[in-house]
Motif scaffolding. Sequence first.
Motif, short mmCIF file in Angstrom:
data_model
loop_
_atom_site.label_atom_id
_atom_site.label_comp_id
_atom_site.label_asym_id
_atom_site.label_seq_id
_atom_site.Cartn_x
_atom_site.Cartn_y
_atom_site.Cartn_z
N GLU A 1 33.55 39.25 40.82
CA GLU A 1 33.09 39.81 39.55
C GLU A 1 33.37 41.31 39.46
N LYS A 2 33.34 41.98 40.59
CA LYS A 2 33.59 43.42 40.61
C LYS A 2 35.06 43.76 40.38
N ARG A 3 35.99 42.91 40.85
CA ARG A 3 37.40 43.29 40.90
C ARG A 3 38.35 42.46 40.06
N ARG A 4 37.90 41.32 39.53
CA ARG A 4 38.85 40.40 38.92
C ARG A 4 39.53 40.98 37.67
N ARG B 1 32.98 27.41 39.09
CA ARG B 1 32.33 28.08 37.95
C ARG B 1 33.12 29.30 37.51
N LEU B 2 33.69 30.00 38.47
CA LEU B 2 34.44 31.22 38.17
C LEU B 2 35.87 30.93 37.73
N GLY B 3 36.30 29.68 37.89
CA GLY B 3 37.65 29.31 37.49
C GLY B 3 38.72 29.84 38.42
N ILE B 4 38.41 29.92 39.71
CA ILE B 4 39.38 30.40 40.69
C ILE B 4 39.52 29.38 41.81
N GLU B 5 40.60 29.47 42.56
CA GLU B 5 40.87 28.53 43.65
C GLU B 5 40.54 29.16 44.99
N MET B 6 40.42 28.29 46.00
CA MET B 6 40.12 28.75 47.35
C MET B 6 40.88 27.87 48.35
N PHE C 1 42.27 34.73 44.30
CA PHE C 1 42.27 33.57 45.19
C PHE C 1 41.34 33.87 46.36
N VAL C 2 40.49 32.91 46.71
CA VAL C 2 39.50 33.09 47.77
C VAL C 2 40.04 32.50 49.08
N VAL C 3 40.17 33.34 50.08
CA VAL C 3 40.70 32.90 51.38
C VAL C 3 39.53 32.67 52.34
#
Length: 211
Positions: free
Chosen positions: A71-74, A99-104, A81-83
């Motif tokens: 939320e701070k940087r997107r 919920r955030l609409g991002i992949e991991m 992408f979450v590693v």
Amino acid sequence: MTTPDDRTLTERGLAPTGRGRVLLIACGALAREILDLRAANGWDHLDLHCLPAILHNTPDRITQAVVDAVEKRRAEYDDVFVVYADCGTGGQLQAACDRLGIEMVQGPHCYSFFEGNDRFAAHAEEEITAFYLTDFLVRQFDAFVWKPLGLDRHPDLLEMYFGHYEKLVYQAQTDDPALTEKARACAGRLGLEFERRFTGYGDLETTLAEV
């Protein structure tokens, strides 16, 4: 001393400018591997921000830390992408990413995706008594295993923690004889048989290649 945990590559003047930039929110235990892959493959569109690796000792805090970082940087990036794999969050991290609409990264933990999720799953039941170390954990064995478990102060706890383990599996990301010997010494300290298994970067590399 400043580490990748403290500043993004953008803040260090190493990130590219322009469109198509992707922010990687990653576990600090993966920093060296991600930076090596980024350099080797010329993935200059990837910018790295690492959260403290010690969060793995309190996995209930990982999800909120990732959400806060996203939320701070997107807004500065075209994609995030979450590693992390699940890493003991019990599916909460995946739910938050949805919920955030991002992949991991997929998989239960880094031991699985370093070896390859399919390959690891195929023998997971047979290795229920195996204790795993990666390059990072071999380097940081005292800081992330020995001391947090209190074995530096209470060596009598060794049997309680590791009495049901049979072997230590060192999943080597790099071919480093010194690390191999250190891993072998870790197995000796824990009273476990030793196995070295060269995994390279496994699914971490293939996943980042798609990113």
